[in-house]
Every structure is written in structure tokens, then in C-alpha cells.
Write a protein that holds these residues in place. Structure first.
Motif, PDB file in Angstrom:
ATOM      1  N   UNK A   1       0.667  -1.024   0.151  1.00  0.00           N
ATOM      2  CA  UNK A   1       0.277  -0.030   0.140  1.00  0.00           C
ATOM      3  C   UNK A   1       0.754   1.248   0.044  1.00  0.00           C
ATOM      4  N   UNK A   2       0.549   2.402  -0.981  1.00  0.00           N
ATOM      5  CA  UNK A   2       1.249   3.447  -0.808  1.00  0.00           C
ATOM      6  C   UNK A   2       0.268   4.601  -0.477  1.00  0.00           C
ATOM      7  N   UNK A   3       0.631   5.419   0.738  1.00  0.00           N
ATOM      8  CA  UNK A   3      -0.190   6.281   1.139  1.00  0.00           C
ATOM      9  C   UNK A   3       0.228   7.790   0.419  1.00  0.00           C
ATOM     10  N   UNK A   4      -0.644   8.475  -0.090  1.00  0.00           N
ATOM     11  CA  UNK A   4      -0.521   9.724  -0.835  1.00  0.00           C
ATOM     12  C   UNK A   4      -1.162  10.913   0.103  1.00  0.00           C
ATOM     13  N   UNK A   5       0.030  11.404   0.931  1.00  0.00           N
ATOM     14  CA  UNK A   5      -0.621  12.817   1.678  1.00  0.00           C
ATOM     15  C   UNK A   5      -1.507  13.825   1.132  1.00  0.00           C
ATOM     16  N   UNK A   6      -2.016  14.500   1.780  1.00  0.00           N
ATOM     17  CA  UNK A   6      -2.374  15.886   1.176  1.00  0.00           C
ATOM     18  C   UNK A   6      -1.409  17.119   1.334  1.00  0.00           C
ATOM     19  N   UNK A   7      -1.371  18.296   0.999  1.00  0.00           N
ATOM     20  CA  UNK A   7      -0.316  19.141   1.207  1.00  0.00           C
ATOM     21  C   UNK A   7      -0.700  20.453   1.956  1.00  0.00           C
ATOM     22  N   UNK A   8       0.266  21.019   2.361  1.00  0.00           N
ATOM     23  CA  UNK A   8       0.115  22.383   3.222  1.00  0.00           C
ATOM     24  C   UNK A   8      -0.200  22.182   4.595  1.00  0.00           C
ATOM     25  N   UNK A   9      -1.146  22.956   5.248  1.00  0.00           N
ATOM     26  CA  UNK A   9      -1.662  22.460   6.325  1.00  0.00           C
ATOM     27  C   UNK A   9      -2.222  21.113   6.749  1.00  0.00           C
ATOM     28  N   UNK A  10      -2.868  20.745   5.604  1.00  0.00           N
ATOM     29  CA  UNK A  10      -3.771  19.615   5.758  1.00  0.00           C
ATOM     30  C   UNK A  10      -2.705  18.261   5.804  1.00  0.00           C
ATOM     31  N   UNK A  11      -1.574  18.457   5.449  1.00  0.00           N
ATOM     32  CA  UNK A  11      -0.378  17.406   5.624  1.00  0.00           C
ATOM     33  C   UNK A  11      -0.252  17.192   7.139  1.00  0.00           C
ATOM     34  N   UNK A  12      -0.036  18.395   7.814  1.00  0.00           N
ATOM     35  CA  UNK A  12       0.256  18.289   9.118  1.00  0.00           C
ATOM     36  C   UNK A  12      -0.825  17.837  10.096  1.00  0.00           C
ATOM     37  N   UNK A  13      -2.190  18.254   9.446  1.00  0.00           N
ATOM     38  CA  UNK A  13      -3.144  17.496  10.493  1.00  0.00           C
ATOM     39  C   UNK A  13      -3.409  16.048  10.376  1.00  0.00           C
ATOM     40  N   UNK A  14      -2.753  15.772   9.069  1.00  0.00           N
ATOM     41  CA  UNK A  14      -3.209  14.201   9.073  1.00  0.00           C
ATOM     42  C   UNK A  14      -1.996  13.265   9.215  1.00  0.00           C
ATOM     43  N   UNK A  15      -0.818  13.923   9.775  1.00  0.00           N
ATOM     44  CA  UNK A  15       0.198  13.072   9.474  1.00  0.00           C
ATOM     45  C   UNK A  15       0.311  12.115  10.883  1.00  0.00           C
ATOM     46  N   UNK A  16      -0.132  12.244  11.710  1.00  0.00           N
ATOM     47  CA  UNK A  16      -0.712  11.205  12.969  1.00  0.00           C
ATOM     48  C   UNK A  16      -1.203  10.090  12.495  1.00  0.00           C
ATOM     49  N   UNK A  17      -2.425  10.355  11.849  1.00  0.00           N
ATOM     50  CA  UNK A  17      -3.081   9.527  11.331  1.00  0.00           C
ATOM     51  C   UNK A  17      -2.846   8.430  10.513  1.00  0.00           C
ATOM     52  N   UNK A  18      -1.943   9.172   9.265  1.00  0.00           N
ATOM     53  CA  UNK A  18      -1.474   8.314   8.376  1.00  0.00           C
ATOM     54  C   UNK A  18      -0.204   7.334   8.919  1.00  0.00           C
ATOM     55  N   UNK A  19       0.315   7.711   9.877  1.00  0.00           N
ATOM     56  CA  UNK A  19       1.337   7.045  10.714  1.00  0.00           C
ATOM     57  C   UNK A  19       0.494   5.796  11.223  1.00  0.00           C
ATOM     58  N   UNK A  20      -0.709   6.048  12.042  1.00  0.00           N
ATOM     59  CA  UNK A  20      -1.496   5.115  12.557  1.00  0.00           C
ATOM     60  C   UNK A  20      -2.037   4.026  11.502  1.00  0.00           C
ATOM     61  N   UNK A  21      -2.563   4.758  10.394  1.00  0.00           N
ATOM     62  CA  UNK A  21      -3.008   3.624   9.266  1.00  0.00           C
ATOM     63  C   UNK A  21      -1.830   2.846   8.911  1.00  0.00           C
ATOM     64  N   UNK A  22      -0.701   3.399   8.709  1.00  0.00           N
ATOM     65  CA  UNK A  22       0.305   2.805   7.978  1.00  0.00           C
ATOM     66  C   UNK A  22       0.864   1.381   9.116  1.00  0.00           C
ATOM     67  N   UNK A  23       0.929   1.907  10.275  1.00  0.00           N
ATOM     68  CA  UNK A  23       1.054   0.569  11.145  1.00  0.00           C
ATOM     69  C   UNK A  23       0.142  -0.509  11.129  1.00  0.00           C
ATOM     70  N   UNK A  24      -1.156   0.066  11.070  1.00  0.00           N
ATOM     71  CA  UNK A  24      -2.343  -1.022  11.030  1.00  0.00           C
ATOM     72  C   UNK A  24      -2.043  -1.886  10.048  1.00  0.00           C
ATOM     73  N   UNK A  25      -1.919  -1.287   8.884  1.00  0.00           N
ATOM     74  CA  UNK A  25      -1.923  -1.977   7.531  1.00  0.00           C
ATOM     75  C   UNK A  25      -0.863  -3.237   7.476  1.00  0.00           C
ATOM     76  N   UNK A  26       0.465  -2.495   8.376  1.00  0.00           N
ATOM     77  CA  UNK A  26       1.551  -3.356   8.432  1.00  0.00           C
ATOM     78  C   UNK A  26       1.351  -4.587   9.191  1.00  0.00           C
TER      79      UNK A  26
END
Length: 253
Positions: A30-55
Motif C-alpha cells: 500500500x502506498x499512502x498519498x498525503x495531502x499538502x500544506x496545513x492538511x499534511x500537518x493535520x493528517x500526519x499522525x493519522x497516516x502513521x497510525x494507518x500505516x502501522x495497522x496495515x503493516x
């Protein structure tokens, strides 16, 4: 979790690889594609959580920063939408090289969802998750303008003499925004064999594919729940939506 840099034709990109905690019957990534700008900062923790659960479910996972963003080389003044689409393909190639997995899924949020969809066919992706997707590059510009003027301040106060829009500490040049013209969600993008998951599309996506492509719709209890803050101003982790994504990819990926 393994931080890494990988090369592209333009410049180095930064990524984080999450190896699978167990072996699946068929190797998948799975490749995760971030948003950009302020939205990147807001979702960073959630994307890490998502990556860990998928792994943890046995997937090889790569999340990465686009050209000119995050820890990748360059800056917003020297990049473009086409460069970001190429970055998605480079990330897919990198994950295939690391893992040997041929069956890959793309998960994108906001502008990341648009880039994932536009790159899906070339990436030969198996399934596609589009979370609160921006429908086009033109819509991104319009939403950016609306965001900076929500306080009632005229848009002109946020545009500098080079016609760049300044939003939450990020400078989006006119050239960057113009490069998004013509990049939009289209029925042809929904060709992933394993299906498509649409989460809270705002506005609703009208260019749905033919009936032979499986499209699942997921609506969270709180619209745009990835962007929700609690009463103390802390970011809300949308665990219900994230868990639904993990379950869907586990079934379709």
C-alpha cells in the motif's frame, strides 16, 4: 519503520517504509498519498497510525513526501502537479523494489486522493481508496481561496505581487496552481480491478465508473472527520474511519 530517501528523475524523495508484521498468502503493498500544506500537518499522525495497522495485517506500506514538500528535496516554488503525479509512480516503483509485491493499493486524502486516482492506471494499482478527494486542480485553487477568506479578509490580502496565495505559512505559486488545470477525477480513473472506496467525497463525485467496477461508499459520522479538533484544540484521530479503511483494504487488497 524504516526512513529512507529514494531517487527520481527530478530530485530525492523522502519516505517511510513499514514492513509487514506477518506474511500474507499473496504479497501486497500500500502506498499512502498525503495531502499538502496545513492538511499534511493535520493528517500526519493519522497516516502513521494507518500505516502501522496495515503493516500489522501483513501489508508492505510506504508513505512519502512529494517533491518540494515535507522532508523531500525542493520547495513549493519549484514543483508542479505533474511532478507530484510522477512522484506517486516513483513511490509505487520503490515499494515494488523493496517488497517484491506486485499487487498494490493506493490510499490518498484530499489532493493525495486526486493524485492517486490520476496515477492509478499507470501505477497498475489493484485497489484505490479516495478519502475526501479534491475533484480537480481547479477546485483545489478555489478551496484554497475560500479557506484564506473565511475570516472575512479580502482575498487580495493573501496574494503577493507574484500572484502566489499565502495560506497558513505555505506559499502556493501561481505556476504551481496553474499546473493543476486539467487534472481532475474522471470515470477512467476508477479502473482498479480490486475496487474503489470513496470516503466522504465533498462535493459528491458524479463521474462514477461503469457498473462493472466495484465502488464502495463510506460516510463517517462526522464530515471531514480527519480535520476535526476537540474542545481543547487538539486534533481528533478518526479511528473509526481509519479502521474501516484497514478492513476494506484487507478484504480487497
Amino acid at each position: 519503520m524504516e526512513p529512507l530517501f529514494f531517487d527520481t528523475a527530478r530530485r530525492q524523495l523522502y519516505g517511510v517504509y513499514h514492513p509487514p508484521a506477518m506474511l500474507r498468502t499473496a504479497s501486497a503493498g500500500v502506498v499512502l498519498c498525503y495531502p499538502i500544506g496545513e492538511e499534511y500537518m493535520r493528517i500526519h499522525r493519522a497516516f502513521r497510525w494507518l500505516a502501522e495497522r496495515l503493516a500489522a495485517r501483513g501489508f508492505h506500506v510506504l508513505r512519502f513526501d512529494y517533491d518540494g514538500t515535507g522532508n523531500s528535496a525542493g520547495n513549493l516554488e519549484s514543483t508542479s502537479f505533474p511532478a507530484w503525479q510522477d512522484n506517486v509512480l516513483s513511490a509505487v516503483d520503490e515499494l515494488r523494489s523493496i517488497s517484491g509485491a506486485e499487487q498494490l493499493s493506493l490510499i490518498g486524502l484530499r489532493i493525495g486522493a486526486l493524485l492517486a486516482a490520476a496515477s492509478a492506471a499507470a501505477a497498475r494499482c489493484h485497489s484505490l481508496v479516495l478519502w475526501d478527494p479534491v475533484p480537480s486542480g481547479s477546485a483545489f485553487r478555489a478551496q484554497l481561496e475560500a479557506r484564506v477568506t473565511n475570516s472575512g479578509t479580502p482575498l487580495s490580502d493573501f496574494i503577493d505581487e507574484q500572484q502566489a496565495i499565502n495560506c497558513a505559512g505555505y506559499r502556493f505559486t501561481n505556476a504551481l496552481l496553474a499546473s493543476g488545470q486539467g487534472v481532475e477525477l474522471a470515470a477512467s480513473h476508477f479502473s482498479a480491478a480490486g475496487g474503489v472506496l470513496l470516503i466522504d467525497p465533498q462535493p459528491p463525485i458524479t463521474a462514477l465508473p461503469a457498473a462493472d467496477i466495484s465502488v464502495d461508499l463510506l460516510h463517517s459520522d462526522t464530515p471531514a472527520d480527519w480535520d476535526t479538533v476537540d474542545e481543547l484544540g487538539g486534533l481528533f484521530l478518526p479511528t473509526a474511519t481509519l479502521s474501516s479503511i484497514v478492513d476494506w483494504v484487507n478484504e480487497h487488497g
